[in-house]
Design an enzyme around this catalytic site. Structure first.
Site, mmCIF file in Angstrom:
data_model
loop_
_atom_site.group_PDB
_atom_site.id
_atom_site.type_symbol
_atom_site.label_atom_id
_atom_site.label_comp_id
_atom_site.label_asym_id
_atom_site.label_seq_id
_atom_site.Cartn_x
_atom_site.Cartn_y
_atom_site.Cartn_z
ATOM 1 N N TYR A 1 -56.768 91.681 17.521
ATOM 2 C CA TYR A 1 -55.644 92.618 17.437
ATOM 3 C C TYR A 1 -55.828 93.592 16.277
ATOM 4 O O TYR A 1 -55.532 94.785 16.396
ATOM 5 C CB TYR A 1 -54.321 91.860 17.293
ATOM 6 C CG TYR A 1 -53.873 91.207 18.580
ATOM 7 C CD1 TYR A 1 -53.299 91.966 19.601
ATOM 8 C CD2 TYR A 1 -54.038 89.846 18.794
ATOM 9 C CE1 TYR A 1 -52.888 91.385 20.788
ATOM 10 C CE2 TYR A 1 -53.634 89.248 19.979
ATOM 11 C CZ TYR A 1 -53.059 90.020 20.973
ATOM 12 O OH TYR A 1 -52.659 89.446 22.148
ATOM 13 N N ARG B 1 -38.840 85.510 28.111
ATOM 14 C CA ARG B 1 -38.182 86.368 29.099
ATOM 15 C C ARG B 1 -37.871 85.722 30.444
ATOM 16 O O ARG B 1 -37.094 86.268 31.220
ATOM 17 C CB ARG B 1 -39.019 87.630 29.330
ATOM 18 C CG ARG B 1 -38.777 88.658 28.250
ATOM 19 C CD ARG B 1 -39.625 89.888 28.460
ATOM 20 N NE ARG B 1 -41.036 89.562 28.312
ATOM 21 C CZ ARG B 1 -42.012 90.469 28.218
ATOM 22 N NH1 ARG B 1 -41.712 91.746 28.282
ATOM 23 N NH2 ARG B 1 -43.257 90.103 28.071
ATOM 24 N N ARG C 1 -32.173 89.752 24.196
ATOM 25 C CA ARG C 1 -33.157 90.845 24.067
ATOM 26 C C ARG C 1 -32.545 92.191 24.448
ATOM 27 O O ARG C 1 -33.016 93.229 24.006
ATOM 28 C CB ARG C 1 -34.384 90.563 24.935
ATOM 29 C CG ARG C 1 -35.496 89.845 24.232
ATOM 30 C CD ARG C 1 -36.214 90.697 23.185
ATOM 31 N NE ARG C 1 -37.356 91.407 23.752
ATOM 32 C CZ ARG C 1 -37.489 92.706 23.761
ATOM 33 N NH1 ARG C 1 -36.542 93.468 23.251
ATOM 34 N NH2 ARG C 1 -38.554 93.273 24.282
ATOM 35 N N ARG D 1 -44.956 78.906 25.173
ATOM 36 C CA ARG D 1 -44.055 80.075 25.264
ATOM 37 C C ARG D 1 -42.765 79.695 25.993
ATOM 38 O O ARG D 1 -42.246 80.463 26.808
ATOM 39 C CB ARG D 1 -44.755 81.250 25.960
ATOM 40 C CG ARG D 1 -46.163 81.574 25.455
ATOM 41 C CD ARG D 1 -46.182 82.327 24.151
ATOM 42 N NE ARG D 1 -45.622 83.646 24.211
ATOM 43 C CZ ARG D 1 -46.328 84.775 24.258
ATOM 44 N NH1 ARG D 1 -47.624 84.728 24.274
ATOM 45 N NH2 ARG D 1 -45.737 85.934 24.254
ATOM 46 N N ASP E 1 -44.009 85.075 16.339
ATOM 47 C CA ASP E 1 -45.158 85.573 17.099
ATOM 48 C C ASP E 1 -46.384 85.427 16.213
ATOM 49 O O ASP E 1 -46.260 85.243 14.995
ATOM 50 C CB ASP E 1 -44.956 87.035 17.518
ATOM 51 C CG ASP E 1 -45.947 87.439 18.595
ATOM 52 O OD1 ASP E 1 -45.700 87.143 19.774
ATOM 53 O OD2 ASP E 1 -47.002 88.001 18.250
HETATM 54 O O1 1CP Z 1 -41.261 79.601 22.684
HETATM 55 C C1 1CP Z 1 -42.258 80.271 22.369
HETATM 56 O O2 1CP Z 1 -43.406 79.817 22.438
HETATM 57 C C2 1CP Z 1 -42.050 81.667 21.926
HETATM 58 C C3 1CP Z 1 -42.669 81.982 20.613
HETATM 59 C C4 1CP Z 1 -43.957 82.796 20.761
HETATM 60 C C5 1CP Z 1 -45.282 82.340 20.626
HETATM 61 C C6 1CP Z 1 -45.753 80.928 20.409
HETATM 62 C C7 1CP Z 1 -44.001 84.200 20.991
HETATM 63 C C8 1CP Z 1 -42.846 85.104 21.189
HETATM 64 N N1 1CP Z 1 -45.320 84.588 20.920
HETATM 65 C C9 1CP Z 1 -46.117 83.476 20.720
HETATM 66 C C10 1CP Z 1 -47.576 83.420 20.567
HETATM 67 C C11 1CP Z 1 -48.395 84.606 20.919
HETATM 68 N N2 1CP Z 1 -48.094 85.929 20.814
HETATM 69 C C12 1CP Z 1 -49.738 84.507 21.384
HETATM 70 C C13 1CP Z 1 -50.513 83.211 21.526
HETATM 71 C C14 1CP Z 1 -50.159 82.463 22.750
HETATM 72 C C15 1CP Z 1 -50.557 83.094 24.052
HETATM 73 O O3 1CP Z 1 -51.747 83.409 24.242
HETATM 74 O O4 1CP Z 1 -49.684 83.190 24.933
HETATM 75 C C16 1CP Z 1 -50.211 85.812 21.598
HETATM 76 C C17 1CP Z 1 -51.567 86.217 22.110
HETATM 77 C C18 1CP Z 1 -49.155 86.709 21.242
HETATM 78 C C19 1CP Z 1 -49.211 88.188 21.238
HETATM 79 C C20 1CP Z 1 -48.146 88.775 22.064
HETATM 80 N N3 1CP Z 1 -46.838 88.809 21.721
HETATM 81 C C21 1CP Z 1 -48.272 89.305 23.358
HETATM 82 C C22 1CP Z 1 -49.561 89.318 24.157
HETATM 83 C C23 1CP Z 1 -50.084 90.658 24.437
HETATM 84 C C24 1CP Z 1 -51.497 90.597 24.978
HETATM 85 O O5 1CP Z 1 -52.388 90.939 24.203
HETATM 86 O O6 1CP Z 1 -51.678 90.243 26.164
HETATM 87 C C25 1CP Z 1 -47.003 89.760 23.757
HETATM 88 C C26 1CP Z 1 -46.635 90.465 25.036
HETATM 89 C C27 1CP Z 1 -46.095 89.415 22.720
HETATM 90 C C28 1CP Z 1 -44.625 89.599 22.724
HETATM 91 C C29 1CP Z 1 -43.848 88.342 22.697
HETATM 92 N N4 1CP Z 1 -43.942 87.348 21.741
HETATM 93 C C30 1CP Z 1 -43.067 86.334 22.010
HETATM 94 C C31 1CP Z 1 -42.366 86.701 23.207
HETATM 95 C C32 1CP Z 1 -41.296 85.859 23.866
HETATM 96 C C33 1CP Z 1 -42.875 87.951 23.618
HETATM 97 C C34 1CP Z 1 -42.508 88.761 24.852
HETATM 98 C C35 1CP Z 1 -41.073 88.880 25.133
HETATM 99 C C36 1CP Z 1 -40.332 90.047 24.593
HETATM 100 O O7 1CP Z 1 -40.833 91.186 24.487
HETATM 101 O O8 1CP Z 1 -39.135 89.835 24.391
#
Ligand code: 1CP
Length: 334
Positions: free
Chosen positions: A145, A25, A34, A21, A70
Site C-alpha cells: 500500500y 458492510r 456508515r 472481517r 483497519d
Molecule cells: O470485523 C472486522 O474484521 C473489521 C475490522 C477490519 C479489519 C480486520 C477492517 C475494517 N479492515 C480490516 C483488515 C484489512 N483492511 C485488511 C486485511 C484483511 C483482508 O485482507 O481482508 C486489508 C487488506 C485492509 C485494507 C482495506 N480496508 C481494504 C482492501 C482494499 C484492497 O486493497 O482490496 C478496504 C476496502 C478497506 C476498508 C474497510 N476496512 C474495514 C472495513 C469494514 C472496510 C470496508 C467498509 C467500509 O468502507 O465501510
C-alpha cells in the site's frame, strides 16, 4: 474461552469460530452507522469503533471479537496521507516512490496515529464475554500500500521497487516491522487476548522472493513480539499454499490459511501440532444452506481434534446474507 484454548492446542467443548472481517458492510446495523460516518470516523472515534466491534458479537454466536480498525492507519506514522474513497477503496496520497524517500523517512509518534484504537480496545474489553483479537498488517502487505498508493492487482510498483532498490526495500521493511511490533505490543498491553498479523497480498511472491525479501522481517517480527508478550500470534496469509513449508518456519503460534489448499494438507505442512485456523471459501457463505453445510462439514472432518479454529479463508463478502452467518454460527453452537 474456547478460542484461546484452541490457540494453545488444548481440548475444547465446541469448535470455536469467528469470521474474518466479521464487522462490516454485510450487516445492516453497520451500514446504518456508515450512512452517518466515514470509515475513518468509525475507526478514529473509540466509542464508535467499540460499538461496531460489538455488532457481530451481539448478532451471532461467535467465539472471538476483533477490534474494529483497519491495517492502514498505521501508515500515517510514515506521514502517508490516508483516505478511503467511496467506491474506490484506500488511497495514500503521497506514496513512496524512491529510495531517497525511504532514506528520508521520519516517524510520527505511534500514539498519534493509532492511539484511538488503543482507546477503543479499553472501551470494548469490559463489554465482552469472549476474547478480543488485536491485529496489524504484515510488513509486506503494508509496503504494497505504501508503494502503490492504494489497492493493486499485480503489486507491480511494489515488486519493481523491491527488485530494483533492494537496500531501500529492506530498510522500509525494517521500519514497518518495528512500528508493527510496537503497535501489536501496545494492543496486548491494553488488553487484547491474541494478535493476528494480516499478510493479505504476500501470495503475489514466488517462494524464492518470499524467502529473500519478506521472511527475515516476519521472522524477526514474530520473535520480537514473543520477547515482549506471551499472547498468541496468528499469521494469516493467502495464496501462499506453494510455500507453507517456509511459513511453518516463522514459528507463529497459529496459522490462518485460505481455501486454495485442503485443511488436512495445510495442517501437515505447517506442523501436526501447530494450531490452525480456516478455511471456508468466503463465497460459500453466499450459497444455500445445504451447500454451505456440506463445505463446512468437509472442513470439520479434516480438522485436527485439538488446535483448530473455524474461520473463512479471507474476509467476509459484503453481499453475504446475515441469515447465512446466523445459520452457520448457530450450527457450531448446537
Ligand atoms: O470485523 C472486522 O474484521 C473489521 C475490522 C477490519 C479489519 C480486520 C477492517 C475494517 N479492515 C480490516 C483488515 C484489512 N483492511 C485488511 C486485511 C484483511 C483482508 O485482507 O481482508 C486489508 C487488506 C485492509 C485494507 C482495506 N480496508 C481494504 C482492501 C482494499 C484492497 O486493497 O482490496 C478496504 C476496502 C478497506 C476498508 C474497510 N476496512 C474495514 C472495513 C469494514 C472496510 C470496508 C467498509 C467500509 O468502507 O465501510
Amino acid at each position: 474461552m474456547e478460542f484461546l484454548k484452541a490457540l494453545r492446542g488444548e481440548p475444547t467443548s465446541k469448535t470455536p469460530l469467528w469470521l474474518m472481517r466479521q464487522a462490516g458492510r454485510y450487516m445492516a446495523s453497520y451500514r446504518a452507522l456508515r450512512a452517518k460516518h466515514s470509515l475513518l470516523e468509525l475507526v478514529k472515534t473509540p466509542e464508535l469503533a467499540c460499538e461496531v466491534t460489538l455488532q457481530p458479537i451481539h448478532a451471532f454466536q461467535l467465539d472471538a471479537a476483533i477490534i474494529f480498525s483497519d491495517i492502514l492507519p498505521i501508515l500515517e506514522t510514515l506521514w502517508l496521507k490516508l483516505e478511503f474513497v467511496n467506491g474506490e477503496g484506500p488511497v495514500l496520497h503521497n506514496p513512496i516512490r524512491s529510495a531517497a524517500q525511504v532514506q528520508a523517512l521520519a516517524l510520527r509518534p505511534l500514539e498519534e496515529t493509532i492511539g484511538f484504537t488503543l482507546e477503543a480496545i479499553k472501551l470494548v474489553k469490559p463489554e465482552l464475554k469472549v476474547p478480543l483479537i488485536g491485529f496489524a498488517g504484515a510488513p509486506f502487505t503494508l509496503a504494497c500500500y505504501a508503494l502503490e498508493g492504494g489497492s493493486s492487482k499485480d503489486h507491480r510498483l511494489a515488486k519493481t521497487f523491491m527488485y530494483s532498490e533492494p537496500e531501500a526495500w529492506h530498510r522500509l521493511m525494517e521500519i514497518l516491522t518495528a512500528i508493527t511490533s510496537d503497535y501489536l505490543i501496545a494492543q496486548a498491553d491494553v488488553g487484547v487476548d491474541a494478535l493476528q498479523i494480516f499478510d493479505s497480498w504476500v501470495g503475489a511472491l514466488s517462494p524464492q522472493d518470499y524467502h529473500r525479501y519478506v521472511f527475515p522481517h516476519l521472522h524477526k517480527l514474530i520473535a520480537g513480539i514473543r520477547t515482549r508478550t506471551s499472547k498468541p500470534v496468528i499469521y494469516f496469509s493467502t495464496g501462499t499454499t506453494g510455500y507453507l513449508n517456509l511459513i511453518a518456519e516463522l514459528n507463529a503460534d497459529a496459522y490462518s490459511i485460505d481455501w486454495r489448499v485442503s485443511l488436512s494438507t495445510a495442517h501437515k505442512q505447517l506442523g501436526e501440532h501447530k494450531p490452525i485456523q480456516g478455511n471456508l471459501d468466503p463465497l460459500a457463505l453466499l450459497a444455500p444452506w445445504p451447500e454451505l453445510k456440506r463445505q463446512t462439514d468437509l472442513i470439520l472432518k479434516q480438522a485436527p481434534k485439538t488446535g483448530f479454529i473455524f474461520n473463512l479463508g479471507h474476509g467476509i463478502l459484503q453481499q453475504t446474507p446475515e441469515d447465512n452467518v446466523r445459520r452457520l454460527t448457530d450450527y457450531f453452537a448446537e
